[in-house]
Write a protein that holds these residues in place. Structure first.
Motif, short mmCIF file in Angstrom:
data_model
loop_
_atom_site.label_atom_id
_atom_site.label_comp_id
_atom_site.label_asym_id
_atom_site.label_seq_id
_atom_site.Cartn_x
_atom_site.Cartn_y
_atom_site.Cartn_z
N LYS A 99 9.42 3.34 1.43
CA LYS A 99 9.77 3.27 2.86
C LYS A 99 8.57 3.52 3.76
O LYS A 99 8.49 2.98 4.85
N ASP A 100 7.59 4.34 3.31
CA ASP A 100 6.38 4.57 4.10
C ASP A 100 5.23 3.67 3.67
O ASP A 100 4.13 3.76 4.23
N SER A 101 5.47 2.82 2.67
CA SER A 101 4.49 1.87 2.15
C SER A 101 3.18 2.55 1.75
O SER A 101 2.11 2.19 2.19
N ARG A 102 3.33 3.58 0.91
CA ARG A 102 2.12 4.28 0.45
C ARG A 102 2.29 4.73 -0.99
O ARG A 102 3.40 4.90 -1.48
N VAL A 103 1.14 4.94 -1.63
CA VAL A 103 1.08 5.51 -2.97
C VAL A 103 0.31 6.81 -2.85
O VAL A 103 -0.81 6.83 -2.33
N SER A 104 0.92 7.91 -3.31
CA SER A 104 0.25 9.21 -3.24
C SER A 104 -0.23 9.59 -4.63
O SER A 104 0.55 9.62 -5.58
N ASP A 105 -1.52 9.87 -4.74
CA ASP A 105 -2.07 10.35 -6.01
C ASP A 105 -2.17 11.87 -5.89
O ASP A 105 -2.97 12.40 -5.11
N HIS A 106 -1.35 12.58 -6.66
CA HIS A 106 -1.25 14.03 -6.51
C HIS A 106 -2.44 14.77 -7.12
O HIS A 106 -2.72 15.90 -6.74
N ARG A 107 -3.15 14.16 -8.06
CA ARG A 107 -4.33 14.80 -8.62
C ARG A 107 -5.46 14.81 -7.60
O ARG A 107 -6.20 15.78 -7.48
N LEU A 108 -5.59 13.69 -6.87
CA LEU A 108 -6.66 13.56 -5.89
C LEU A 108 -6.28 14.12 -4.54
O LEU A 108 -7.15 14.48 -3.74
N GLY A 109 -4.98 14.15 -4.26
CA GLY A 109 -4.51 14.58 -2.94
C GLY A 109 -4.78 13.52 -1.89
O GLY A 109 -5.04 13.83 -0.73
N GLN A 110 -4.71 12.24 -2.28
CA GLN A 110 -4.98 11.14 -1.36
C GLN A 110 -3.82 10.14 -1.36
O GLN A 110 -3.07 10.06 -2.34
N ASN A 111 -3.73 9.40 -0.28
CA ASN A 111 -2.73 8.34 -0.16
C ASN A 111 -3.45 6.99 -0.11
O ASN A 111 -4.52 6.87 0.48
N PHE A 112 -2.80 5.97 -0.69
CA PHE A 112 -3.35 4.62 -0.71
C PHE A 112 -2.27 3.66 -0.24
O PHE A 112 -1.07 3.91 -0.46
N PRO A 113 -2.65 2.51 0.36
CA PRO A 113 -1.64 1.53 0.81
C PRO A 113 -0.89 0.93 -0.40
O PRO A 113 -1.50 0.52 -1.38
N LEU A 114 0.41 0.88 -0.30
CA LEU A 114 1.25 0.38 -1.39
C LEU A 114 1.01 -1.10 -1.64
O LEU A 114 0.96 -1.54 -2.79
N ASP A 115 0.84 -1.88 -0.57
CA ASP A 115 0.64 -3.33 -0.73
C ASP A 115 -0.62 -3.62 -1.54
O ASP A 115 -0.64 -4.52 -2.39
N ASN A 116 -1.69 -2.87 -1.29
CA ASN A 116 -2.93 -3.08 -2.06
C ASN A 116 -2.72 -2.72 -3.53
O ASN A 116 -3.22 -3.40 -4.42
N PHE A 117 -1.99 -1.64 -3.77
CA PHE A 117 -1.75 -1.19 -5.15
C PHE A 117 -0.97 -2.24 -5.92
O PHE A 117 -1.28 -2.55 -7.06
#
Length: 143
Positions: A99-117
């Motif tokens: 729903k927020d169109s994001r991918v969260s990597d919990h090891r890095l503590g960063q968010n990435f755009p879902l469409d790119n992933f």
């Protein structure tokens, strides 16, 4: 396995059991003590002191090899367990939030755009993981 002569304390003893007068007067048994590990081997299998000494050294070599092998296996198992983790839910690696169109990597503590992933552009996430791994290796070397 390399055994240093300084680490071994060898003494002789009389064998027991059947054998008549020879058993009572000739010291053919070998009592071998490996000082670093505390392994003690008493060998009276053969009829001569030389053969018993050779046999005792074979037994000691085998026991030291077993200890070395067990140590290596424990180290490998420890490293494997550290990599795998417990598999608990709290050990999340990545969360896909549609729903927020994001991918969260919990090891890095960063968010990435879902469409790119989804499109296959996972370079930034891989780069972040590589940087984190290099940082961990540097900390390991420094400690």
């Amino acid at each position: 396995v390399k055994i240093d002569e300084k680490d071994i304390d060898i003494s002789t003893a009389r064998s027991g059991g059947a054998g008549g007068q020879n058993v009572n007067k000739v010291e053919t048994a070998i009592d071998l003590m490996h000082k670093p590990t505390g392994i003690r081997i008493f060998c009276s299998e053969q009829r001569t002191q030389l053969k018993n000494r050779i046999r005792a050294m074979q037994i000691l070599r085998a026991k030291l090899f077993e200890l070395q092998l067990e140590e290596q296996q424990n180290e490998i198992a420890g490293r494997r367990k550290a990599q795998v983790g417990s598999g608990a839910r709290s050990e999340k690696i990545r969360t896909y939030n549609w729903k927020d169109s994001r991918v969260s990597d919990h090891r890095l503590g960063q968010n990435f755009p879902l469409d790119n992933f989804i499109g296959g552009d996972i370079g930034p996430a891989i780069g972040g993981c590589q940087a984190m791994e290099q940082q961990e290796m540097l900390e390991e070397l420094n400690s």
